[in-house]
Design a protein around this motif. Sequence first.
Motif, PDB file in Angstrom:
ATOM      1  N   THR A 155       0.813  -1.229   0.000  1.00  0.00           N
ATOM      2  CA  THR A 155       0.000   0.000   0.000  1.00  0.00           C
ATOM      3  C   THR A 155       0.842   1.272   0.000  1.00  0.00           C
ATOM      4  O   THR A 155       0.308   2.358  -0.104  1.00  0.00           O
ATOM      5  CB  THR A 155      -0.906   0.036   1.253  1.00  0.00           C
ATOM      6  OG1 THR A 155      -0.084  -0.145   2.408  1.00  0.00           O
ATOM      7  CG2 THR A 155      -1.964  -1.047   1.190  1.00  0.00           C
ATOM      8  N   ASP A 156       2.174   1.133   0.134  1.00  0.00           N
ATOM      9  CA  ASP A 156       2.981   2.347   0.307  1.00  0.00           C
ATOM     10  C   ASP A 156       3.974   2.593  -0.817  1.00  0.00           C
ATOM     11  O   ASP A 156       4.972   3.275  -0.663  1.00  0.00           O
ATOM     12  CB  ASP A 156       3.716   2.284   1.655  1.00  0.00           C
ATOM     13  CG  ASP A 156       4.625   1.081   1.732  1.00  0.00           C
ATOM     14  OD1 ASP A 156       4.637   0.258   0.782  1.00  0.00           O
ATOM     15  OD2 ASP A 156       5.335   0.937   2.752  1.00  0.00           O
ATOM     16  N   TRP A 157       3.706   2.018  -1.959  1.00  0.00           N
ATOM     17  CA  TRP A 157       4.603   2.208  -3.103  1.00  0.00           C
ATOM     18  C   TRP A 157       4.206   3.466  -3.860  1.00  0.00           C
ATOM     19  O   TRP A 157       3.015   3.712  -4.071  1.00  0.00           O
ATOM     20  CB  TRP A 157       4.496   0.984  -4.025  1.00  0.00           C
ATOM     21  CG  TRP A 157       5.391   1.016  -5.231  1.00  0.00           C
ATOM     22  CD1 TRP A 157       6.670   1.518  -5.299  1.00  0.00           C
ATOM     23  CD2 TRP A 157       5.089   0.539  -6.549  1.00  0.00           C
ATOM     24  NE1 TRP A 157       7.178   1.362  -6.566  1.00  0.00           N
ATOM     25  CE2 TRP A 157       6.232   0.771  -7.352  1.00  0.00           C
ATOM     26  CE3 TRP A 157       3.965  -0.071  -7.122  1.00  0.00           C
ATOM     27  CZ2 TRP A 157       6.265   0.411  -8.711  1.00  0.00           C
ATOM     28  CZ3 TRP A 157       4.005  -0.434  -8.465  1.00  0.00           C
ATOM     29  CH2 TRP A 157       5.159  -0.190  -9.253  1.00  0.00           C
ATOM     30  N   SER A 158       5.209   4.254  -4.277  1.00  0.00           N
ATOM     31  CA  SER A 158       4.905   5.475  -5.025  1.00  0.00           C
ATOM     32  C   SER A 158       4.272   5.152  -6.382  1.00  0.00           C
ATOM     33  O   SER A 158       3.676   6.010  -7.021  1.00  0.00           O
ATOM     34  CB  SER A 158       6.160   6.315  -5.201  1.00  0.00           C
ATOM     35  OG  SER A 158       7.219   5.506  -5.663  1.00  0.00           O
ATOM     36  N   GLY A 159       4.422   3.899  -6.815  1.00  0.00           N
ATOM     37  CA  GLY A 159       3.787   3.477  -8.065  1.00  0.00           C
ATOM     38  C   GLY A 159       2.307   3.168  -7.906  1.00  0.00           C
ATOM     39  O   GLY A 159       1.656   2.767  -8.871  1.00  0.00           O
ATOM     40  N   GLY A 160       1.788   3.301  -6.709  1.00  0.00           N
ATOM     41  CA  GLY A 160       0.351   3.079  -6.505  1.00  0.00           C
ATOM     42  C   GLY A 160       0.078   1.830  -5.689  1.00  0.00           C
ATOM     43  O   GLY A 160       1.011   1.132  -5.257  1.00  0.00           O
TER      44      GLY A 160
END
Length: 439
Positions: free
Chosen positions: A269-274
Amino acid sequence: MAKFPEKGRNSEELLSTMKEFQTNDLKWREGKNGSFVYFAGDDVLNVVSSAYLQYFLTNGLSPLSFPSIKKMEADVISMASSLLNGNDDVVGNMTSGGTESIFMSLKTARDRARDLYPEIKEPNIVVPTSIHPAFDKSCHYLGIKIIKVPVAQDFRSDLEGMKNAVNENTILMSASAPNYPHGVIDQIEDLASFAKSKNILFHVDACLGGFLLPFVKKIGYDIPKFDFSIDGVTSMSADVHKYGFGPRGTSVVLYKNADIRKYQYFVSTDWSGGLYGSPTFAGSRAGAAIAGAWAVINYLGVEGYMKKAEIIMKTARKFIDGINSIEGLEVLGKPDASIFSFHSKEFDTYMIGQEMSKKEWSLDNLQLPPGLHLMVTPAHENVVEKFLEDLKEVVNDLRKNPREPEGMAAMYGAMASLPDPSMVVPFVQNFLDSLTQPE
Ligand SMILES: *Cc1c(COP(=O)(O)O)cnc(C)c1O
């Protein structure tokens, strides 16, 4: 040594060069292979490959982008479930193969145990020694201990031995329908009932049998229960790319219900890719493989698979009876379907494989005990007589002119005399190295 090419090449010339590459490949079209390819005829191949090409670049990672893939995957799962007597609670996913299906079922069992039984610090699974190495491999990756119980005289799981091996850290038991080495079906019903009584998950490895046994049963052979019709069965693996005749890279993992399956998922849930949610091990997935699986199941249907099963079983009986009638040879155990192996008490079994390979027959070597292995496909229908003729000739010749094992036959022979089979690990590692060495 190949360098990254400066200039592109003409596609026709390229493809014909690649055709030449195939000269020494396994002769599966001619039914010369003991394993690796399941060829069910050109009509099946054409449908599967057309479907595959039609969906060639699609990505099964994003069902929202490809509702077509989403539909076909859901269909394949529910078609497999209905074939394996699953009720409406049964859920599943498609994976890249048996290994990934098994890996997911063990990952699910591990994470479920972590959640529900945190007192279990060193989880283990209990399996027969005949279980596929995909279980060892998965346990190796997942930090699960694998307890392997020697099979009985008939090469089936040893029921009492399996029961006795279970302890307070056991999270799952598994057995095969049928097993890879000898093609016999383990005591799934008894084992699964026992697992249920101990509140342990039970996985049926039907990678080989999932798309074969139901049809063998329908044409009248005696096949014991092995699927979701047994209450204690909590998950199953079944490979479309084996007796389902689907494209390479297709298998199904099924669970008794969504409560169990939820432990299979991975969510970030915390990836900058979404947001990133993934049901199985793979990231990007070949939508083409899913399309190919959907196509073959709908092309053949129950009727088509039953016809294939008729051919496969008749041909398998010819192989088995033929081999048993050759003096000095014997089929191991009582294979339940079309997967079997044989050995010789008179000769070095591996020598027979070696001499057969000189006649272009490619049989796999088994060990503990030595054996030669064959999985019958429709491609073998027209070559079984020739195979038996060649086999007779090889046996007669070895009787007259005994000779020394070479290559693989020599290696397996040497291995049998080692105090500890793990001594060959460095040898196999070197072999794996050699595979990617530049020519
Ligand atoms: C082939 C096979 C597997 C592993 O499947 P892959 O598709 O090769 O990863 C597992 N179990 C059995 C019984 C098999 O025959």
